[in-house]
Design a protein around this motif. Structure first.
Motif, PDB file in Angstrom:
ATOM      1  N   LEU A 219     -36.910  97.721  90.801  1.00  0.00           N
ATOM      2  CA  LEU A 219     -38.102  98.313  91.404  1.00  0.00           C
ATOM      3  C   LEU A 219     -39.015  98.956  90.367  1.00  0.00           C
ATOM      4  N   GLN A 220     -38.556  99.104  89.131  1.00  0.00           N
ATOM      5  CA  GLN A 220     -39.395  99.615  88.049  1.00  0.00           C
ATOM      6  C   GLN A 220     -40.127  98.500  87.304  1.00  0.00           C
ATOM      7  N   ILE A 221     -39.802  97.228  87.621  1.00  0.00           N
ATOM      8  CA  ILE A 221     -40.450  96.097  86.963  1.00  0.00           C
ATOM      9  C   ILE A 221     -41.796  95.833  87.629  1.00  0.00           C
ATOM     10  N   ARG A 222     -42.799  95.639  86.827  1.00  0.00           N
ATOM     11  CA  ARG A 222     -44.146  95.415  87.350  1.00  0.00           C
ATOM     12  C   ARG A 222     -44.185  94.164  88.235  1.00  0.00           C
ATOM     13  N   GLY A 223     -44.711  94.312  89.433  1.00  0.00           N
ATOM     14  CA  GLY A 223     -44.868  93.182  90.338  1.00  0.00           C
ATOM     15  C   GLY A 223     -43.721  92.952  91.286  1.00  0.00           C
ATOM     16  N   ALA A 224     -42.601  93.688  91.134  1.00  0.00           N
ATOM     17  CA  ALA A 224     -41.416  93.488  91.979  1.00  0.00           C
ATOM     18  C   ALA A 224     -41.346  94.559  93.062  1.00  0.00           C
TER      19      ALA A 224
ATOM     20  N   PRO B  71     -49.438  83.806  81.583  1.00  0.00           N
ATOM     21  CA  PRO B  71     -48.831  83.202  82.780  1.00  0.00           C
ATOM     22  C   PRO B  71     -48.508  81.729  82.642  1.00  0.00           C
ATOM     23  N   GLU B  72     -49.225  80.996  81.791  1.00  0.00           N
ATOM     24  CA  GLU B  72     -48.953  79.568  81.658  1.00  0.00           C
ATOM     25  C   GLU B  72     -47.563  79.300  81.099  1.00  0.00           C
ATOM     26  N   ILE B  73     -47.031  80.227  80.315  1.00  0.00           N
ATOM     27  CA  ILE B  73     -45.663  80.064  79.800  1.00  0.00           C
ATOM     28  C   ILE B  73     -44.682  79.998  80.963  1.00  0.00           C
TER      29      ILE B  73
ATOM     30  N   HIS C 104     -38.960  90.707  80.908  1.00  0.00           N
ATOM     31  CA  HIS C 104     -39.627  89.836  79.934  1.00  0.00           C
ATOM     32  C   HIS C 104     -40.543  88.827  80.645  1.00  0.00           C
ATOM     33  N   ILE C 105     -40.023  88.228  81.703  1.00  0.00           N
ATOM     34  CA  ILE C 105     -40.804  87.224  82.441  1.00  0.00           C
ATOM     35  C   ILE C 105     -41.976  87.883  83.171  1.00  0.00           C
ATOM     36  N   SER C 106     -41.768  89.078  83.700  1.00  0.00           N
ATOM     37  CA  SER C 106     -42.868  89.797  84.337  1.00  0.00           C
ATOM     38  C   SER C 106     -43.985  90.056  83.331  1.00  0.00           C
ATOM     39  N   ASN C 107     -43.624  90.488  82.127  1.00  0.00           N
ATOM     40  CA  ASN C 107     -44.642  90.726  81.089  1.00  0.00           C
ATOM     41  C   ASN C 107     -45.367  89.429  80.743  1.00  0.00           C
TER      42      ASN C 107
ATOM     43  N   THR D   7     -42.361  82.714  92.741  1.00  0.00           N
ATOM     44  CA  THR D   7     -40.924  82.909  92.538  1.00  0.00           C
ATOM     45  C   THR D   7     -40.251  81.627  92.060  1.00  0.00           C
ATOM     46  N   GLU D   8     -40.760  80.450  92.472  1.00  0.00           N
ATOM     47  CA  GLU D   8     -40.209  79.184  91.971  1.00  0.00           C
ATOM     48  C   GLU D   8     -40.468  79.034  90.471  1.00  0.00           C
ATOM     49  N   ASP D   9     -41.633  79.487  90.004  1.00  0.00           N
ATOM     50  CA  ASP D   9     -41.915  79.464  88.563  1.00  0.00           C
ATOM     51  C   ASP D   9     -40.905  80.320  87.808  1.00  0.00           C
ATOM     52  N   ILE D  10     -40.600  81.490  88.362  1.00  0.00           N
ATOM     53  CA  ILE D  10     -39.661  82.398  87.704  1.00  0.00           C
ATOM     54  C   ILE D  10     -38.254  81.815  87.725  1.00  0.00           C
ATOM     55  N   THR D  11     -37.907  81.102  88.796  1.00  0.00           N
ATOM     56  CA  THR D  11     -36.617  80.411  88.851  1.00  0.00           C
ATOM     57  C   THR D  11     -36.439  79.524  87.629  1.00  0.00           C
ATOM     58  N   ARG D  12     -37.458  78.725  87.326  1.00  0.00           N
ATOM     59  CA  ARG D  12     -37.366  77.786  86.204  1.00  0.00           C
ATOM     60  C   ARG D  12     -37.412  78.502  84.859  1.00  0.00           C
ATOM     61  N   ARG D  13     -38.188  79.579  84.771  1.00  0.00           N
ATOM     62  CA  ARG D  13     -38.264  80.322  83.505  1.00  0.00           C
ATOM     63  C   ARG D  13     -36.939  81.010  83.204  1.00  0.00           C
ATOM     64  N   MET D  14     -36.240  81.498  84.209  1.00  0.00           N
ATOM     65  CA  MET D  14     -34.935  82.128  83.982  1.00  0.00           C
ATOM     66  C   MET D  14     -33.955  81.160  83.333  1.00  0.00           C
ATOM     67  N   CYS D  15     -34.103  79.867  83.642  1.00  0.00           N
ATOM     68  CA  CYS D  15     -33.213  78.867  83.039  1.00  0.00           C
ATOM     69  C   CYS D  15     -33.360  78.832  81.517  1.00  0.00           C
ATOM     70  N   ASP D  16     -34.522  79.195  81.019  1.00  0.00           N
ATOM     71  CA  ASP D  16     -34.739  79.192  79.577  1.00  0.00           C
ATOM     72  C   ASP D  16     -33.934  80.278  78.873  1.00  0.00           C
ATOM     73  N   PHE D  17     -33.416  81.221  79.627  1.00  0.00           N
ATOM     74  CA  PHE D  17     -32.572  82.272  79.060  1.00  0.00           C
ATOM     75  C   PHE D  17     -31.113  82.112  79.482  1.00  0.00           C
ATOM     76  N   GLY D  18     -30.801  80.934  80.027  1.00  0.00           N
ATOM     77  CA  GLY D  18     -29.421  80.653  80.418  1.00  0.00           C
ATOM     78  C   GLY D  18     -28.975  81.426  81.630  1.00  0.00           C
ATOM     79  N   LEU D  19     -29.904  81.788  82.504  1.00  0.00           N
ATOM     80  CA  LEU D  19     -29.584  82.590  83.681  1.00  0.00           C
ATOM     81  C   LEU D  19     -29.990  81.865  84.955  1.00  0.00           C
TER      82      LEU D  19
END
Length: 525
Positions: free
Chosen positions: A389-394, A480-482, A471-474, A422-434
């Motif tokens: 809840l301290q993360i920006r946007g969550a 955002p394109e990343i 990190h992804i929120s930042n 949220t689907e974008d974040i799903t795929r970005r989390m994979c880049d960190f092995g999560l």
């Protein structure tokens, strides 16, 4: 040599990528992995042709279209696929909200790989499997103590199959009382698992769905208005998939009982309840636990898992059988159910390996240990809740500060402000092995993500996961394109999901794929 101190926990990760075909596409006629020796002449003379022993009506007209592949090629194929797969042995798996993915003690895996377990067969004489039957029996007793129920069946191979069995018991119970035709409605809630409504619908029931009040609790007044002489049952998860625990649940079950309905409990989300609250005291007539979730056995994609199904004494005659019992001579037996039973919901009486894992886990922890599991799971979840809840946007919709073992969060603010979903974040989390899970459809919570840390993970593990989200929120707010173009270092890719609601485009098997694609290829030629 100077030690390098890492100042953050976000790990760089790059997963192996293989342009690996489906195994059927590796087929080459005549290739073999192993060529077994032919049948000795004397044996063939004595035994005759094996095919002649199979009734003509049961013989295939053509050989099965199995891939013919050399041994080395098979090994490469599956090892490559394994390199493209993440799991709880490789990463922090708190992103499996509602699926309770946690650490499975490896000593328990060693137990089930013992030849005395791997060579068990369900058709063995009961005198040759007394030890395993004793474990079934003792696990039944343990589950009774945990839930307050009076008997358990371990036959269902998943939570959904246990829900189907419970809906079947509701049907059989009312039929036995002559009210089966009258009672044709099942009540559930929007934040309970979709399988609750689906399995009841399969049994022919009309589904009434309760939506939450402003705090996220099931609305008691709506339940009072919904019950009637047509009410067959009430099925609910508590806590629901939002992580909100309904502390007034006994009032709900009392209302349904007063109307003549049966109350059954989805306890897939039970990590925060062990040793603290039970289905019996909440007024339920039936419940199930996923041994492959709460009790530390693998999920196995719906089987061979186990949805342990417990009932009160009144409903015991309706359970699927056989059940393991102890006779007057101290011998464990398989006792068939009577005419009231709903019959088998799957073959035999349960997955012995999953039952053994769960039994070993319970016995190693004991009563106090099980309570510790619940307390640590709740502690971990509330730590995660506070940090996210301290993360920006969550955000986390509904009541604040009262969540149990998981939370359904929302990125609505982030999505509105950045365009990242949220689907974008799903795929970005994979880049960190999560791994990271959104929620069941439909998305009642906008831009959802559901996390369930369980008791298995340390504060360090949770901090790594939290920092990846930060990190992804930042990135979403600055580049955002990343995020939108992710993944960048994982095998996961961007799917066109438009076909998911069109059964005509589904290809569940290779044969179905060929049937649907070969005519198109012929047209192209």
């Amino acid at each position: 040599m100077k030690r390098i101190i890492r100042d953050r926990k976000v790990r760089q990760f790059h997963q192996a990528k293989w342009d690996e075909p489906v195994i059927f596409e590796l087929h080459r006629s005549g290739e073999r992995g192993v060529i077994p020796p032919g049948t000795e002449a004397a044996v063939a003379t004595e035994v005759g042709c094996a095919e002649d022993r199979i009734p003509a009506s049961m013989r295939r007209s053509t050989a099965p279209a199995l891939p013919e592949i050399g041994q080395a090629k098979v090994l490469r194929h599956y090892l490559r696929l394994s390199q493209e797969t993440l799991g709880s042995d490789l990463n922090v798996e708190i992103g499996q909200g509602t699926c309770t993915m946690k650490y499975i003690p490896r000593i328990n895996e060693m137990l089930i790989r013992n030849p005395r377990m791997t060579e068990l067969h369900p058709f063995q004489d009961v005198d040759s499997v007394q030890g395993m039957l004793q474990i079934f029996y003792n696990l039944d007793l343990a589950m009774r103590e945990i839930s307050g129920m009076d008997a358990f069946s371990f036959q269902p191979s998943s939570g959904t199959q246990a829900l189907l069995a419970m809906a079947s018991i509701v049907r059989a119970y009312h039929d036995a009382r002559g009210e089966g035709g009258q009672r044709d409605e099942i009540i559930t809630t929007i934040f309970s698992h979709p399988s609750q409504a689906a399995t009841a619908a399969v049994k022919g029931y009309k589904i009434i769905t309760l939506h939450p009040d402003e705090d996220g609790f099931p609305d008691l007044e709506k339940l009072k208005n919904a019950v009637s002489e047509r009410t067959a049952g009430f099925v609910v998860a508590n806590p629901e998939d939002t992580g909100i625990y309904n502390h007034r649940i006994r009032e709900f079950t009392d209302v349904v009982h007063a109307a003549g309905g049966i109350c059954y409990y989805d306890q897939a989300n039970a990590n925060g309840l062990l040793g603290i609250t039970r289905a019996k005291e909440a007024g339920f007539d039936m419940c199930f636990f996923n041994l492959h979730k709460t009790f530390a056995a693998p999920h196995m994609c719906g089987g061979p898992a186990t949805g342990a199904l417990g009932v009160t004494e009144e409903l015991k005659p309706f359970l699927p059988g056989p059940l393991v019992d102890l006779d007057a001579n101290g011998r464990y037996v398989l006792k068939e159910q009577g005419a009231s039973s709903i019959g088998k919901v799957r073959s035999f009486h349960g997955v012995a390996q999953t039952v053994l894992r769960a039994y070993a886990w319970i016995m190693s922890l004991g009563a106090e240990g099980l309570k510790d599991v619940a307390q640590i799971a709740v502690l971990n979840n509330n730590y995660l809740y506070h940090k996210i809840l301290q993360i920006r946007g969550a955000s986390a919709p509904y009541i604040k500060g009262r969540r149990l073992e998981q939370v359904r969060y929302s990125w609505k603010q982030l999505s509105d402000e950045t365009g990242v979903t949220t689907e974008d974040i799903t795929r970005r989390m994979c880049d960190f092995g999560l791994h990271y899970w959104t929620s069941h459809h439909p998305y009642i919570v906008p831009q959802p993500f559901t996390l369930e840390p369980t008791e298995s993970y340390s504060k360090e593990d949770l901090d790594e996961y939290i920092q990846a989200l930060e990190h992804i929120s930042n990135e979403a707010y600055t580049q955002p394109e990343i995020v939108k173009s992710a993944p960048h270092s994982s095998t996961v890719h961007r799917n066109d999901e438009s076909s998911l609601d069109d059964p005509k485009q589904w290809c569940i098997t290779w044969r179905a794929y060929l049937k649907k694609t070969e005519p198109k290829l012929q047209e192209q030629k």
